[in-house]
Write a protein that holds these residues in place. Sequence first.
Motif, PDB file in Angstrom:
ATOM      1  N   ARG A  60       7.021   6.854  -5.361  1.00 28.07           N
ATOM      2  CA  ARG A  60       7.513   7.264  -4.030  1.00 28.07           C
ATOM      3  C   ARG A  60       8.947   7.783  -4.120  1.00 28.07           C
ATOM      4  O   ARG A  60       9.327   8.732  -3.419  1.00 28.07           O
TER       5      ARG A  60
ATOM      6  N   TRP B  87      -1.451   5.923  -1.525  1.00 33.15           N
ATOM      7  CA  TRP B  87      -1.162   5.420  -0.177  1.00 33.15           C
ATOM      8  C   TRP B  87       0.278   4.960  -0.061  1.00 33.15           C
ATOM      9  O   TRP B  87       0.965   5.271   0.913  1.00 33.15           O
ATOM     10  N   VAL B  88       0.746   4.201  -1.058  1.00 29.77           N
ATOM     11  CA  VAL B  88       2.128   3.715  -1.025  1.00 29.77           C
ATOM     12  C   VAL B  88       3.106   4.885  -1.109  1.00 29.77           C
ATOM     13  O   VAL B  88       4.135   4.903  -0.422  1.00 29.77           O
TER      14      VAL B  88
ATOM     15  N   ASN C  15       2.869   7.884   0.016  1.00 27.66           N
ATOM     16  CA  ASN C  15       2.948   8.712   1.219  1.00 27.66           C
ATOM     17  C   ASN C  15       3.014   7.924   2.518  1.00 27.66           C
ATOM     18  O   ASN C  15       3.056   8.533   3.595  1.00 27.66           O
ATOM     19  N   PHE C  16       3.039   6.605   2.445  1.00 27.68           N
ATOM     20  CA  PHE C  16       3.029   5.792   3.657  1.00 27.68           C
ATOM     21  C   PHE C  16       4.244   6.109   4.526  1.00 27.68           C
ATOM     22  O   PHE C  16       5.393   6.063   4.085  1.00 27.68           O
ATOM     23  N   GLY C  17       3.973   6.444   5.783  1.00 23.80           N
ATOM     24  CA  GLY C  17       5.046   6.690   6.741  1.00 23.80           C
ATOM     25  C   GLY C  17       5.712   8.037   6.623  1.00 23.80           C
ATOM     26  O   GLY C  17       6.671   8.328   7.352  1.00 23.80           O
ATOM     27  N   LYS C  18       5.232   8.897   5.710  1.00 28.49           N
ATOM     28  CA  LYS C  18       5.848  10.215   5.536  1.00 28.49           C
ATOM     29  C   LYS C  18       5.078  11.270   6.311  1.00 28.49           C
ATOM     30  O   LYS C  18       3.858  11.201   6.445  1.00 28.49           O
TER      31      LYS C  18
ATOM     32  N   GLU D 204       5.799  15.274   2.497  1.00 31.10           N
ATOM     33  CA  GLU D 204       4.911  15.237   1.350  1.00 31.10           C
ATOM     34  C   GLU D 204       4.906  16.575   0.626  1.00 31.10           C
ATOM     35  O   GLU D 204       4.906  16.640  -0.597  1.00 31.10           O
TER      36      GLU D 204
END
Length: 215
Positions: free
Chosen positions: A133, A196-197, A199-202, A207
Amino acid sequence: MSSPREKAKSFLYTYGIILLGSAILSFGLYNIHEQTQVTEGGVLGMTLLLQHWLGLSPAITSPVMDIACYLLAWRFLGNSFARYAITASLAFAVFHALWERFPPLLPDLSPYPVAAAILGAAFVGVGVGLVVRIGGACGGDDALALTFSHLSKWPIARCYLISDLTVLFLSLSYIPFTRILFSLITVTLSSALIGWVQNFGKSPREETAEEQPAG
């Protein structure tokens, strides 16, 4: 232009996440993967394959493949990747050495290989996902997946899965299918969790921006 205080906060956040991810990954590998013999694909699986068929020691093949993957990623992802990857690799080594000073802190899941595969995938997915990330890598596998993702524009989860499945498929030449099956569970779940981790919250714009090479 960012103030010195904002730069300091950004620095602490970036390297704090890298340290956290490296700690989680090393903890899972020591307490689950190494204790239960549930393996991953990627560079680790390839070193074992070369050792079995060609007699080449992982002590030689592992650093050679890791360095090659890092250099490839540096070529396409830039200097920021190199800084973060070096930090993550050193942190992983330090944390793993720390865990080794203690007996395993989790129950032995060897009699429950499915549980070991699932829990191991959770540690790998979260640990590697946090480092990726930020834009770094804990090993050659991560560097290779990041490079493939950058060049192909595919989600990183797909790139991880393709490389891992390729190695596991080749490993069927000497590892029983029942053992490979548990590894398949691990790599499938960990690949999805890494993506998933990452891109979480992006937002989609963030991205897309991460696909551009770093300076």
